[in-house]
Enzyme design. Structure first.
Site, short mmCIF file in Angstrom:
data_model
loop_
_atom_site.label_atom_id
_atom_site.label_comp_id
_atom_site.label_asym_id
_atom_site.label_seq_id
_atom_site.Cartn_x
_atom_site.Cartn_y
_atom_site.Cartn_z
N ASP A 1 0.81 -1.23 0.00
CA ASP A 1 0.00 0.00 0.00
C ASP A 1 0.84 1.28 0.00
OD1 ASP A 1 1.00 -0.30 2.52
OD2 ASP A 1 -0.91 -0.15 3.57
N LYS B 1 5.64 1.95 15.62
CA LYS B 1 4.61 2.85 16.16
C LYS B 1 4.89 3.28 17.61
CE LYS B 1 1.44 1.30 12.71
NZ LYS B 1 1.62 -0.07 12.23
N ASP C 1 2.03 6.13 2.24
CA ASP C 1 1.22 4.93 2.46
C ASP C 1 -0.20 5.31 2.04
OD1 ASP C 1 -0.63 3.13 3.66
OD2 ASP C 1 0.86 2.54 5.13
N1 GDD Z 1 0.12 -11.52 3.50
C1 GDD Z 1 -0.13 -10.75 4.54
N2 GDD Z 1 -0.61 -11.31 5.69
N3 GDD Z 1 0.07 -9.41 4.42
C2 GDD Z 1 -0.22 -8.65 5.51
C3 GDD Z 1 -0.71 -9.17 6.71
C4 GDD Z 1 -0.93 -10.59 6.80
O1 GDD Z 1 -1.35 -11.15 7.82
N4 GDD Z 1 -0.91 -8.13 7.57
C5 GDD Z 1 -0.55 -7.02 6.92
N5 GDD Z 1 -0.15 -7.31 5.66
C6 GDD Z 1 0.33 -6.39 4.63
C7 GDD Z 1 -0.59 -5.20 4.36
O2 GDD Z 1 -1.51 -5.49 3.32
C8 GDD Z 1 0.39 -4.12 3.93
O3 GDD Z 1 0.71 -4.22 2.55
C9 GDD Z 1 1.64 -4.46 4.72
O4 GDD Z 1 1.53 -5.83 5.13
C10 GDD Z 1 1.80 -3.58 5.98
O5 GDD Z 1 0.64 -3.69 6.75
P1 GDD Z 1 -0.23 -2.38 7.18
O6 GDD Z 1 -1.39 -2.87 7.93
O7 GDD Z 1 -0.46 -1.50 6.01
O8 GDD Z 1 0.80 -1.74 8.21
P2 GDD Z 1 1.00 -0.20 8.58
O9 GDD Z 1 0.77 0.68 7.41
O10 GDD Z 1 0.22 0.07 9.81
O11 GDD Z 1 2.60 -0.19 8.97
C11 GDD Z 1 3.55 -0.75 8.09
O12 GDD Z 1 3.84 0.12 7.02
C12 GDD Z 1 4.45 1.37 7.40
C13 GDD Z 1 4.74 2.14 6.11
O13 GDD Z 1 3.55 2.39 5.46
C14 GDD Z 1 4.85 -1.05 8.89
O14 GDD Z 1 5.71 -1.77 8.06
C15 GDD Z 1 5.52 0.24 9.36
O15 GDD Z 1 6.75 -0.05 9.99
C16 GDD Z 1 5.77 1.14 8.17
O16 GDD Z 1 6.32 2.39 8.60
MG MG Z 2 -0.03 0.49 5.53
#
Ligand code: GDD
Ligand code: MG
Length: 365
Positions: A110, A163, A219
């Site tokens: 994303d 976070k 993001d």
């Molecule tokens: N296959 C799979 N299975 N993918 C997953 C799962 C799962 O169980 N859970 C989450 N994802 C995927 C999401 O679709 C996304 O592409 C990615 O892993 C990160 O998950 P998010 O839910 O979007 O996390 P976030 O945005 O709160 O935080 C993450 O992204 C930030 C940057 O945008 C973390 O990686 C942070 O450290 C980072 O700064």
């Molecule tokens: Mg995200």
């Protein structure tokens, strides 16, 4: 080379769009989000891409088959029976990722940026340690993974905190990594967070580095950020690939630039469009329409004298004459906004028809 894209769950934060399409297939700049990543990976010489998903991927399998040939990559779906988080999927795809002894890319699905895969790979190979994380700087780091480098070291990571509740740094994890196969030995096949349960330990061993991202990053997993990301992307195109945008010298509807119009869209007379607008395939825009900082998706209709600002109009939806949409409103697929209606921050589920004003942000089911 190989890459794994964490495609993950249901994309609830991008509803109502994700009620119709899985998040990776929702268009960003008129192309499925994930296609931007696949294209850049392929350009950097990646030939094997694993999509890690935790729901039934049939729609995606069908949609992505054509891209395999177009970009000359092999796309494998790795389907979890329970969500494995952000690290577990790497263990599940171990056979592919550990296939040869070369490093592999990992991406959150994303995020959008000017993907620096080749420079990232070169830098990673130059330091010889286990992993490299792409980082960028943001004003509010609290909803991201935050990184502190070792004192006196440009790239080595001392701490990775997901976070954090208190401010420690504004350098954040951009969601793009390159990792050696040895990292797989640190991950068990069970629900695991790479940010909380893997990175802090690789950092402790002095084996994790940062790579600074140049240019824009966002993001785009929720509507407000999706719109901000769209503005950043269009600004980037204006500098680097302006042929993808409408030329203001030949299209008098363009106002202040950054306007992307699909060739099959029709624009009426006396419109003022821009800055920061994406208009999808088959869209019909009537006369005297004002569009600003918004995305109009395939097959939508914006009728005469409507005004759309900071909003997303989903596929096949229609906005009535003299109606006004603003405040991060999002229309799902096939929504009808009748004539002379005001919508402020409405999130409207597919197939609804709206005939009364929505003055405060709310979800209409
Ligand atoms: N296959 C799979 N299975 N993918 C997953 C799962 C799962 O169980 N859970 C989450 N994802 C995927 C999401 O679709 C996304 O592409 C990615 O892993 C990160 O998950 P998010 O839910 O979007 O996390 P976030 O945005 O709160 O935080 C993450 O992204 C930030 C940057 O945008 C973390 O990686 C942070 O450290 C980072 O700064
Ligand atoms: Mg995200």
């Amino acid at each position: 080379m190989k890459a794994l894209i964490l495609v993950g769950g249901f994309g609830t934060r991008l509803r109502p769009l994700t009620l119709t399409l899985p998040k990776p297939l929702v268009e960003f700049g008129n192309r499925p989000m994930i296609l931007h990543q696949i294209e850049h990976l392929a350009q950097a010489g990646v030939t094997d891409i694993v999509l890690a998903v935790n729901y039934r991927p049939e729609i995606m399998v069908a949609a992505l088959q054509s891209y395999e040939q177009e970009y000359n990559v092999k796309i494998t779906f790795s389907v979890e029976t329970e969500p494995l988080g952000t690290a577990g999927p790497l263990a599940l795809a171990r056979d592919i990722l550990a296939k040869d002894d070369s490093p592999f890319f990992v991406l959150n699905s994303d995020i959008t940026c000017d993907y620096p895969f080749e420079q990232l790979r070169d830098f990673h190979l130059s330091h010889g340690n286990e992993g490299t994380i792409v980082v960028t700087k943001v004003d509010d780091p609290s909803k991201y993974g935050v990184i502190v480098n070792q004192a006196g070291h440009d790239s080595k990571i001392e701490r990775f905190v997901e976070k954090p509740k208190v401010f420690i740094s504004n350098k954040i994890n951009a969601g793009i990594y390159i990792l050696n196969p040895s990292v797989l030995d640190r991950i068990e096949l069970k629900p695991t967070s790479i940010e909380k349960e893997v990175f802090p330990f690789i950092a402790q061993d002095g084996e994790l580095h940062t790579f600074d991202l140049d240019g824009f990053w966002m993001d785009v997993g929720q509507p407000k950020d999706y719109l901000t990301g769209t503005c950043l992307y269009l600004t980037h195109l204006a500098k680097k690939q302006s042929h993808l945008l409408s030329d203001p010298t030949t299209h008098d509807y363009v106002h202040k630039g950054n306007v992307m119009v699909h060739p099959s869209a029709k624009i009426g007379q006396g419109c003022r469009i821009g800055p920061n607008v994406v208009i999808g395939p088959g869209v019909t825009v009537g006369d005297g329409v004002r569009l600003q900082r918004c995305v109009i998706m395939e097959g939508a209709t914006i009728k005469d004298y409507a005004w759309v600002q900071s909003s997303i109009v989903g596929w096949n939806s229609s906005v009535g004459r003299w109606s006004r949409l603003e405040g991060c409103s999002v229309l799902g697929d096939d929504v009808t906004i009748n004539d002379e209606i005001y919508v402020n921050g409405g999130s409207i589920l597919p197939h609804k028809s709206i005939s009364a004003n929505i003055t405060e942000p709310q979800i209409i089911m």
